[in-house]
Every structure is written in C-alpha cells, then in structure tokens.
Design an enzyme around this catalytic site. Structure first.
Site, PDB file in Angstrom:
ATOM      1  CD  GLN A 181       1.199 -14.593 -49.699  1.00 54.53           C
ATOM      2  OE1 GLN A 181       2.093 -13.996 -50.276  1.00 54.53           O
ATOM      3  NE2 GLN A 181       1.428 -15.374 -48.666  1.00 54.53           N
ATOM      4  N   GLY A 182      -3.405 -13.004 -51.043  1.00 54.85           N
ATOM      5  CA  GLY A 182      -3.983 -11.755 -50.562  1.00 54.85           C
ATOM      6  C   GLY A 182      -3.648 -11.520 -49.101  1.00 54.85           C
ATOM      7  CE1 TYR A 183      -2.071 -15.109 -46.496  1.00 51.69           C
ATOM      8  CE2 TYR A 183       0.092 -14.963 -45.469  1.00 51.69           C
ATOM      9  CZ  TYR A 183      -1.050 -15.687 -45.755  1.00 51.69           C
ATOM     10  OH  TYR A 183      -1.165 -16.970 -45.300  1.00 51.69           O
ATOM     11  CB  SER A 184       0.894  -7.090 -48.463  1.00 50.64           C
ATOM     12  OG  SER A 184       1.991  -7.838 -47.985  1.00 50.64           O
ATOM     13  CD  GLU A 190       6.395 -16.273 -48.891  1.00 55.51           C
ATOM     14  OE1 GLU A 190       6.602 -15.423 -49.762  1.00 55.51           O
ATOM     15  OE2 GLU A 190       5.522 -16.148 -48.001  1.00 55.51           O
ATOM     16  CB  SER A 211      10.556  -6.799 -43.502  1.00 56.65           C
ATOM     17  OG  SER A 211      10.437  -6.643 -42.108  1.00 56.65           O
ATOM     18  CG  ASN A 212      15.684  -9.823 -44.690  1.00 56.76           C
ATOM     19  OD1 ASN A 212      14.768 -10.579 -45.001  1.00 56.76           O
ATOM     20  ND2 ASN A 212      16.804  -9.762 -45.379  1.00 56.76           N
TER      21      ASN A 212
END
Length: 393
Positions: free
Chosen positions: A125-128, A243, A378-379
């Site tokens: 996965q290339g997200y961040s 996810e 993030s939460n």
C-alpha cells in the site's frame, strides 16, 4: 460470548474449525510472526485457502469469492483469529482487490483479480508519506500525464512488507491546483518498473516490517489508473473503511488475554501484592473486550438486515487496537526483568519467550503494538470521524 447460530451455520463453524486444524501449515506456526516468515512461507496458507476457494471471504462469488452469508463471514473471521492463523495477503485480498472489482475496468479485473486470489501477485500500500500520514490528503507524490503514461515522482513511507511486493497501489497527486482531496488519483504500479527503490526501515522491535519506497520518474501506463482521474480520494476512503472494520481483532485479543492469564499465574505468586492488581487490570480489560464483542455482534446483526455499519468502523478501530495495547502492556509488565530481552538476546529460562508457540517475545509484541493506534488512520482521527458523523460536532 457466542453468536446464536442456526444448525447450518453451526455445521459451517465446525467445518471451519476442522479445516484449520487439519490444514494450517506448521511452518507458519514457528515463529508465527509475519515479519519472521519468508515470502514463500507467508504464502503457504494463502495458497491452501485458494485451493479450497476460501481465500477471499468478502468477495462476491462472481469474482471468485465463496458466496458466504454475512454470518458465515463473521464465523470465519472469528475462528481464524481465535486459532491464531495469519490471514491471506491483506493488502491484496482485503484492500486493493475490492477496489478493483468495484471501480476498476473489465481489463483490470481480468488482469489482476485472478492473480490476487492465487497469490501470484503480492501487493503493498502506497498511502503514507513523510508529512502525510493521518493527514492523507496532503500526499505530494506527483503523477504527470505524458501520452499513454503517467510519470510518477515521490516518496512513500511505512510501506508494509514492500520488500516482498510485486505491485503497489498508490495515491498520487494528478491535479496540484485542485483542493487537497479533489486532486488525488489511485494508481497501480509494478514494483519492477525502473525508478522504484525499496529501502528497509528496521523498527524498534528489531523487525523488518516496513519500508521507504522511492519513485523517481516511474512510467506507469494510463491503463493502470483505477476509476476516474482525480477521484482517488473516493476509492481510498472505500478501502480504508474495509481495513478499519477488520481491526476489532476480538479473536486475537482473546487469544493474547488467555496467554496473559497463563503468564501471570506462572510468574507472579498469589501472595505477591502485585497479583491482586494484575487480577483487577485483567478483569477490566476482559470486560471491555466482552463489551466490544457484544457491539460487534450487534453490528453484524444489523448488517445482515442491510444496515451499513457507518461510524462503527472507526469505533472498532479505536477500541480494538487500544484493548490489544493494554493486553500487551500487562503482559510486558508481568514478565518482569525478562522483558529486557529482545530477539538478539532471548531470555531462554522463560518458556513464554521467545518460544515456538508465541513467536515474538512479549517485549517485541509490546513495542510493535505501539503502531496499532496509528496505522489505518490514527485513533485521534477516528474520534474526529465519530464526533462529526455520530455527535454532529
């Protein structure tokens, strides 16, 4: 807590349990850690499930799914996590696969879906990016149209198991003049393309799980664009919803909670004042786990009646990850001085670490679990989603 099952579903549960017991590869139980397995070992269970037709429980039957009911999918999730099996390639099956069969072209479905199911293609996965983690709309990796190709330049980070990947699905900026979310596209990139470089990131627990991925003048065929140009944010949200819903992790937390109880019983004398505090802390986390399980069962019941989970995906992500972190914290505390050991210095006298049954030492699991409240959104971001969607704030 158990879901009340029909005779048919109870028979399916028994079939699942028997299949896992008889077919889960022993090589994947030692050391039973995704980061310690070779690429070939990681694919063993995936290939067993593909042969059985069970590798993609969430997929429609027309694309190779098993055609299970919602309850059967829930049973499968529950039984596999309780048994401690490593799931099939999540970035392939759970994430990019549904995006392709929902938004992709006929040619993309024909090309990619069979190889995802078989395990012939490993996806990452290339997200961040540096400066674009939870704030995913700030991605700066650019894709510029050049005839029949996009030329991609940028830097992705925290890319899980990219060292094994054949393909990467990327969020790229195709319209820098548009508002943040409006100028992003969803692009499929062959990792063998010239200009793609993978650099390991060794995490604090000593494992090689994540990587930097550098993209330098990488030429990607336009046919690898999923959906419409500049609509990638829609597809990204769709993927992240899948996810996060899977992050409750009831079975995994239940398994590690039982392990924690065994460690406390073995390592802490009943007369030790610490024993009472551990009992209280374990009782609290067990009650929270039961409450989360009850919520999950309620949502499953609603979904079986066609009601979408909505913000429950964010709730599961928050509570599920925080509960597991608490269990990891308590386990690390329970082993006392043995918690100083990492894989480079195994504490051989303690049968719980490293040990073939558990793989990672408790210290490594404690350190590695810090990431749970960050990845997948993030939460803190998930709380914002709940505040807006549920509370109207």
């Amino acid at each position: 807590m158990e879901l009340e099952l029909s005779n048919e579903d109870a028979a399916f549960r028994d079939e699942v349990r028997a299949f896992i017991a008889g077919n889960y590869p022993s090589e994947m139980r030692v050391p039973n850690s995704e980061t310690d397995l070779s690429k070939e070992q990681s694919l063993l269970w995936h290939k067993v499930l593909h042969k059985k037709g069970w590798v993609a429980p969430l997929w429609p039957k027309e694309y190779g799914g098993p055609g299970w009911s919602l309850t059967q999918r829930f049973i499968w999730e529950r039984e596999t996590t309780r048994a401690g099996t490593l799931p099939p390639l999540a970035f392939s099956v759970t994430m990019v696969g549904p995006v392709i069969y929902t938004f992709g072209t006929a040619a993309q479905k024909e090309k990619f879906l069979p190889r995802i199911l078989s395990g012939d293609d490993w996806w990452c996965q290339g997200y961040s990016e540096p400066g674009a983690g939870s704030d995913l709309a700030s991605v700066r990796t650019k894709a510029v149209r050049d005839g029949d190709h996009y030329v991609v330049n940028g830097h992705k980070t925290w890319t899980t198991l990219a060292q094994h990947a054949d393909w990467i699905f990327c969020l790229v900026r195709t319209d820098p003049s548009a508002k943040a979310q409006a100028g992003i596209s969803f692009l499929l990139i062959d990792m063998k393309t010239p200009g793609v470089t993978v650099r390991p990131i060794i995490t604090i627990d000593g494992s090689h799980e994540v990587n930097d991925v550098f993209l330098e003048n990488v030429r990607v065929p336009v046919e690898n664009l999923v959906g419409e140009e500049n609509k990638g944010w829609t597809y990204a949200k769709f993927l992240l919803g899948n996810e996060r819903t899977s992050m409750a992790g009831i079975g995994r937390s239940t398994r590690y909670l039982e392990r924690l109880k065994s460690i406390v019983k073995s390592e802490i004398d009943d007369e030790d004042p610490a024993a009472a505090q551990f009992e209280l802390d374990i009782a609290k986390v067990e009650l929270d786990l039961l409450a989360l399980e009850a919520t999950e069962l309620r949502i499953v019941s609603q979904m079986s009646r066609g009601i979408e989970p909505g913000a429950a995906a964010s709730l599961f992500k928050i509570r599920g990850t925080e509960i597991f972190q608490r269990i990891a914290n308590l386990t690390h505390a329970a082993i006392g001085n043995d918690g100083l050991a990492l894989r480079e210095q195994p504490a051989s006298p303690n049968r719980f670490m490293p040990g073939p049954e558990y793989g990672h030492t408790a210290t490594e699991k404690f350190l590695n679990s810090r990431k749970l409240s960050i990845y997948g959104g993030s939460n803190e971001i998930q709380r914002n989603i709940i505040a807006k969607a549920v509370l109207g704030l």
